[in-house]
Design an enzyme around this catalytic site. Structure first.
Site, PDB file in Angstrom:
ATOM      1  N   MET A   1     -11.458  -5.891   4.957  1.00 18.66           N
ATOM      2  CA  MET A   1     -10.734  -4.953   5.821  1.00 18.66           C
ATOM      3  C   MET A   1     -10.448  -5.621   7.170  1.00 18.66           C
ATOM      4  SD  MET A   1     -10.232  -2.335   3.990  1.00 18.66           S
ATOM      5  CE  MET A   1      -9.327  -1.518   5.308  1.00 18.66           C
TER       6      MET A   1
ATOM      7  N   HIS B   1      -1.095  -1.244  -4.409  1.00 18.43           N
ATOM      8  CA  HIS B   1      -2.395  -1.028  -3.759  1.00 18.43           C
ATOM      9  C   HIS B   1      -2.530   0.470  -3.461  1.00 18.43           C
ATOM     10  CE1 HIS B   1      -5.927  -2.159  -1.336  1.00 18.43           C
ATOM     11  NE2 HIS B   1      -5.528  -1.232  -0.473  1.00 18.43           N
TER      12      HIS B   1
ATOM     13  N   MET C   1     -12.203   4.330  -0.824  1.00 16.34           N
ATOM     14  CA  MET C   1     -12.900   4.507   0.450  1.00 16.34           C
ATOM     15  C   MET C   1     -13.609   5.852   0.359  1.00 16.34           C
ATOM     16  SD  MET C   1      -9.822   3.047   2.805  1.00 16.34           S
ATOM     17  CE  MET C   1      -8.698   3.134   1.419  1.00 16.34           C
TER      18      MET C   1
ATOM     19  N   ASP D   1      -6.671  -6.596   3.986  1.00 14.88           N
ATOM     20  CA  ASP D   1      -6.130  -5.239   3.998  1.00 14.88           C
ATOM     21  C   ASP D   1      -6.136  -4.643   5.397  1.00 14.88           C
ATOM     22  OD1 ASP D   1      -5.274  -2.720   3.356  1.00 14.88           O
ATOM     23  OD2 ASP D   1      -7.050  -2.162   2.193  1.00 14.88           O
TER      24      ASP D   1
ATOM     25  N   HIS E   1      -8.303   1.028  -4.265  1.00 17.99           N
ATOM     26  CA  HIS E   1      -9.270   0.783  -3.186  1.00 17.99           C
ATOM     27  C   HIS E   1      -9.956   2.105  -2.848  1.00 17.99           C
ATOM     28  CE1 HIS E   1      -9.666  -0.377   1.388  1.00 17.99           C
ATOM     29  NE2 HIS E   1     -10.839  -0.255   0.806  1.00 17.99           N
TER      30      HIS E   1
ATOM     31  N   ASP F   1      -4.791   3.569  -2.081  1.00 18.87           N
ATOM     32  CA  ASP F   1      -5.895   3.859  -1.167  1.00 18.87           C
ATOM     33  C   ASP F   1      -6.432   5.262  -1.358  1.00 18.87           C
ATOM     34  OD1 ASP F   1      -6.101   1.459   0.522  1.00 18.87           O
ATOM     35  OD2 ASP F   1      -4.029   1.920   1.032  1.00 18.87           O
TER      36      ASP F   1
ATOM     37  N   SER G   1       0.846  -1.195   0.000  1.00 17.93           N
ATOM     38  CA  SER G   1       0.000   0.000   0.000  1.00 17.93           C
ATOM     39  C   SER G   1       0.877   1.240   0.000  1.00 17.93           C
ATOM     40  CB  SER G   1      -0.909   0.004   1.229  1.00 17.93           C
ATOM     41  OG  SER G   1      -1.424   1.305   1.398  1.00 17.93           O
TER      42      SER G   1
ATOM     43  N   MET H   1      -9.140   8.062  -0.326  1.00 16.42           N
ATOM     44  CA  MET H   1     -10.022   8.421   0.805  1.00 16.42           C
ATOM     45  C   MET H   1     -10.585   9.818   0.614  1.00 16.42           C
ATOM     46  SD  MET H   1      -7.568   7.175   3.888  1.00 16.42           S
ATOM     47  CE  MET H   1      -6.805   5.551   3.876  1.00 16.42           C
TER      48      MET H   1
HETATM   49  C1  DX5 Z   1      -6.523   1.451   5.338  1.00 18.85           C
HETATM   50  C2  DX5 Z   1      -6.019   1.123   3.956  1.00 18.85           C
HETATM   51  C3  DX5 Z   1      -4.917   0.132   3.954  1.00 18.85           C
HETATM   52  C4  DX5 Z   1      -3.665   0.610   4.656  1.00 18.85           C
HETATM   53  C5  DX5 Z   1      -2.848  -0.562   5.050  1.00 18.85           C
HETATM   54  O1  DX5 Z   1      -7.641   2.258   5.242  1.00 18.85           O
HETATM   55  O2  DX5 Z   1      -7.065   0.585   3.167  1.00 18.85           O
HETATM   56  O3  DX5 Z   1      -4.622  -0.304   2.637  1.00 18.85           O
HETATM   57  O4  DX5 Z   1      -2.912   1.476   3.857  1.00 18.85           O
HETATM   58  O5  DX5 Z   1      -1.771  -0.122   5.795  1.00 18.85           O
HETATM   59  P1  DX5 Z   1      -1.058  -1.057   6.877  1.00 18.85           P
HETATM   60  O6  DX5 Z   1      -0.560  -2.272   6.148  1.00 18.85           O
HETATM   61  O7  DX5 Z   1       0.046  -0.198   7.392  1.00 18.85           O
HETATM   62  O8  DX5 Z   1      -2.070  -1.424   7.924  1.00 18.85           O
HETATM   63 ZN    ZN Z   2      -6.545  -0.415   1.182  1.00 15.30          ZN
END
Ligand code: DX5
Ligand code: ZN
Length: 215
Positions: free
Chosen positions: A136, A32, A67, A174, A65, A34, A7, A36
């Site tokens: 998750m 990956h 969110m 994840d 991903h 993320d 990620s 948000m």
């Molecule tokens: C959280 C994200 C994850 C996060 C994982 O909302 O979806 O992908 O970046 O990070 P680690 O591996 O550090 O928990």
């Molecule tokens: Zn993620």
């Protein structure tokens, strides 16, 4: 062998050129990414502009991903940015089936992400239409949180649901994945390990990726 999806949220944003070079030289399979929005989750990260930057930096699969609320409104923008896989949260989609159809008709693989409190049974009637479930194992919004142990039970349950119907759906886990817990996650039935801090904060990220891959 598990698919390893580092990620980039945990990467050093002042040094993305080097971070991408490291990933490209490593055994990592996917990027990956993320996204948000500060509404679906209490944090804001980045959008299509940065996905496009990562797309140009690698030939690996870009696993995006989302969110965010109303993810369907942005599916086309992420396709244009170069996403290969687009995952949306079941909790953010009133018309999930329609959103999945939209993602697929744009030519991307479709994933559904589920929060820690959402039962995997809720995926029963969408499972045959998707390519990936992003389970998750932390509450979405931040990297560096601890793995929620109950997820192991959910992975096993989901594995059974997928195998019963002989579907080709990947289980991605994840959040909070470490070298210590990764084996139990794979043994429970996961196909894809997302790892942010475990990879990017390691003294030897390439070695860490190889270690996760060879579990
Ligand atoms: C959280 C994200 C994850 C996060 C994982 O909302 O979806 O992908 O970046 O990070 P680690 O591996 O550090 O928990
Ligand atoms: Zn993620």
């Amino acid at each position: 062998m598990p698919i390893i999806a580092p990620s980039l949220l945990a990467a050093n944003f002042l040094n993305l050129t080097e971070e991408c070079k490291m990933l490209n030289e490593s055994k990592a399979d996917w990027y990956h990414l993320d996204v948000m929005d500060g509404r679906f989750v209490p944090n804001i990260s980045f959008g299509p502009i940065l996905v496009e930057v990562f797309r140009k930096a690698t030939t690996k699969i870009c696993d995006v991903h989302l969110m965010i609320e109303e993810p369907g409104n942005y599916a086309e923008a992420f396709k244009k940015a170069g996403a290969d896989i687009l995952s949306v949260h079941i909790e953010a989609c009133t018309h999930l089936h329609r959103t999945i159809q939209q993602i697929k008709s744009l030519g991307m693989l479709a994933g559904v992400a589920v929060n820690p409190h959402t039962p995997v049974e809720n995926l029963k009637d969408i499972l045959a239409n998707i390519d990936l479930v992003c389970l998750m194992s932390v509450n979405p919004g931040f990297g560096g949180q601890s793995f929620i142990q109950h997820t192991l039970h959910k992975i096993k349950q989901l594995r059974e649901m997928i195998d019963e119907q002989s579907l080709n759906v990947k289980i991605e886990v994840d959040g909070g994945v470490t070298l210590e817990n990764a084996k139990s996650i794979i043994d429970a039935g996961a196909d894809v390990l997302v790892a942010g801090n475990t990879v990017f904060k390691a003294a030897d990220p390439i070695g860490m990726i190889a270690a996760l891959k060879n579990l």
